[in-house]
Design a protein around this motif. Sequence first.
Motif, short mmCIF file in Angstrom:
data_model
loop_
_atom_site.label_atom_id
_atom_site.label_comp_id
_atom_site.label_asym_id
_atom_site.label_seq_id
_atom_site.Cartn_x
_atom_site.Cartn_y
_atom_site.Cartn_z
N GLU A 38 0.86 -1.42 0.17
CA GLU A 38 -0.33 -0.03 -0.42
C GLU A 38 0.79 1.29 0.06
O GLU A 38 0.68 2.16 -0.89
N LEU A 39 1.60 1.30 0.27
CA LEU A 39 2.36 1.74 0.74
C LEU A 39 3.89 2.33 -0.09
O LEU A 39 3.93 3.95 -0.20
N ASN A 40 3.94 1.60 -0.91
CA ASN A 40 4.50 1.57 -2.59
C ASN A 40 4.09 1.56 -3.09
O ASN A 40 4.22 1.52 -4.72
N GLU A 41 2.75 1.47 -3.24
CA GLU A 41 1.97 1.43 -4.54
C GLU A 41 2.04 0.08 -5.65
O GLU A 41 2.34 0.76 -6.84
N ALA A 42 2.60 -0.87 -4.73
CA ALA A 42 3.03 -1.93 -5.58
C ALA A 42 1.80 -2.83 -5.82
O ALA A 42 1.01 -3.02 -5.45
N GLU A 43 2.00 -3.06 -7.51
CA GLU A 43 0.85 -3.68 -8.07
C GLU A 43 0.98 -5.04 -8.34
O GLU A 43 0.27 -6.79 -8.24
N LEU A 44 2.72 -5.76 -7.96
CA LEU A 44 3.28 -7.36 -8.30
C LEU A 44 4.48 -7.51 -6.82
O LEU A 44 4.89 -6.80 -6.72
N ILE A 45 4.05 -8.49 -6.38
CA ILE A 45 5.32 -8.86 -5.03
C ILE A 45 5.64 -10.20 -5.76
O ILE A 45 4.80 -10.83 -6.33
N ILE A 46 7.21 -9.99 -5.81
CA ILE A 46 7.82 -10.72 -6.35
C ILE A 46 8.63 -11.58 -5.13
O ILE A 46 9.10 -10.74 -4.21
N VAL A 47 8.60 -12.94 -4.69
CA VAL A 47 8.78 -13.79 -3.40
C VAL A 47 10.15 -13.97 -4.83
O VAL A 47 10.47 -14.79 -5.26
N ASP A 48 11.50 -13.69 -3.59
CA ASP A 48 12.28 -14.34 -4.22
C ASP A 48 13.02 -15.44 -3.05
O ASP A 48 14.06 -15.48 -2.82
N GLY A 49 12.34 -16.53 -3.93
CA GLY A 49 12.27 -17.68 -3.48
C GLY A 49 11.18 -18.58 -4.37
O GLY A 49 10.64 -18.26 -5.32
N SER A 50 11.31 -19.89 -3.98
CA SER A 50 10.61 -21.53 -4.67
C SER A 50 9.11 -21.34 -3.58
O SER A 50 9.33 -20.98 -2.12
N LEU A 51 7.83 -20.99 -4.57
CA LEU A 51 6.33 -21.25 -3.54
C LEU A 51 5.67 -22.42 -4.59
O LEU A 51 6.24 -22.76 -5.48
N SER A 52 5.19 -23.24 -3.52
CA SER A 52 3.82 -24.25 -4.17
C SER A 52 2.71 -23.61 -5.06
O SER A 52 2.10 -22.02 -4.65
N ALA A 53 2.59 -24.49 -5.88
CA ALA A 53 0.97 -23.95 -6.25
C ALA A 53 0.04 -23.19 -4.96
O ALA A 53 -0.82 -22.14 -5.39
N ILE A 54 0.08 -24.34 -4.04
CA ILE A 54 -0.54 -23.26 -3.64
C ILE A 54 -0.32 -22.45 -2.55
O ILE A 54 -1.42 -21.05 -1.91
N GLN A 55 0.90 -22.10 -2.45
CA GLN A 55 1.31 -21.32 -1.53
C GLN A 55 1.17 -19.54 -2.61
O GLN A 55 0.70 -18.78 -1.80
#
Length: 446
Positions: free
Chosen positions: A78-95
């Motif tokens: 919200e503070l940075n008006e970010a539209e997208l989140i990049i998780v610099d790691g591995s996520l499962s489909a459920i996560q």
Amino acid sequence: MNDELTGEVTRGARALVVYPQMRGRGDLDPEARLEEARGLAAAIGLVVAEAMAIPIREPRAGTLFGEGQIQNISVACELNEAELIIVDGSLSAIQQRNLEEKLKRKVIDRTGLILEIFGERAATAEGRLQVELAHLDYQAGRLVRSWTHLERQRGGFGFLGGPGETQIEADRRMIRDRMAKIRRELEQVRRTRGLHRDRRDKAPWPIVALVGYTNAGKSTLFNYLTGAEVMAEDLLFATLDPTMRAIRLPAVEKAILSDTVGFISDLPTQLVAAFRATLEEVNAADVILHVRDIANPDTESQKRQVLDVLADLGVIDGEGGSEEEGETALGIPIIEVWNKWDLLTPMQADELRDVMAQRPDEVIVPLSARTGMGCEFLLETIGATLTSDAKVYTFVIPAADGQRIAFLHARGEVLSEEDAGAGDQGPLLRLQVRLAERELGRFSAL
């Protein structure tokens, strides 16, 4: 960008980068990792509004992060008006699905981000096939997220007909069929490459392969040594498809310099497998140049990542120990190129000279591919390495045997060449040639 992975997100979108710092991963510097993630995002035109490391004690099966951490990520968005989140790691489909539901924003992990870059950059037909294979492999495990709205059954009636094929099953089958077709096509590529390597072994010129961490400066060095114009920008994965050019070396008439894809920490397993055909060129090299960004504070960690990939390809042993002695498990000499020397402070340069002095058994060349400093010495070192076990041999060859004569000129140093009378096959030539032992074996096979 690919809609399956990125939805409505486009180039120029604002992104929040989150690095999940796992317990037991203390070997990775969080700041260096965040900087690398910023570079990955920039490589496909995303604007990183904020980057943050979040310590993870116990990964949550459903979301990776705890509820409080997810709330902090939401506030940062919200503070940075970010539209997208990049998780610099591995996520499962459920996560990935659960995080998107909680954060109300698109979420992609490191694998998805790297696949996006590779999808944009692959230029050759082979490169595009490899990217598609990796993408399908990644996508197959995420159909639960992408196609939940199509989870309906078709066919069958009453209690005798049984369940029909669900849409998700149909899509998985289509993906499997397409992956099988691509693997067959890539196998043909491998066979073709094998034929090309056999052809190169029989004649002309030794192969010098550039390897190294992404953005270490391989393409800049390639361009300087060959006068080519390969894409060389301050971007991660600027080069994806192998490029080859001829270079001239002292004591060797000509060699082929091969630029390869850059390595990276936590390279998606799909891409390690998919790009094996490209990286197999390294196995056929006569000399390997391991280009390092010696000015990068994380250079030792980057070196370990490169050794891990080379070990996966079978070029060096599993511990990377062979490279420390200047040679791979396949007997290929390795020259360690310490690039970006011009970015060092005088104190840093002195410290690294001391390090080199303590490693006399390794071949290390400090240089700046950008300015050209040290590049001539590198060429001399490559030439000396190619001829390090060379001996002088005398050959008497029919003057009409152009292939064998060309081989000796290309792969060795011809010291003298004179008429040797005539034989059953016509005029003969006597050549005195300084030739490496491995080249003598190749010459004998002609």
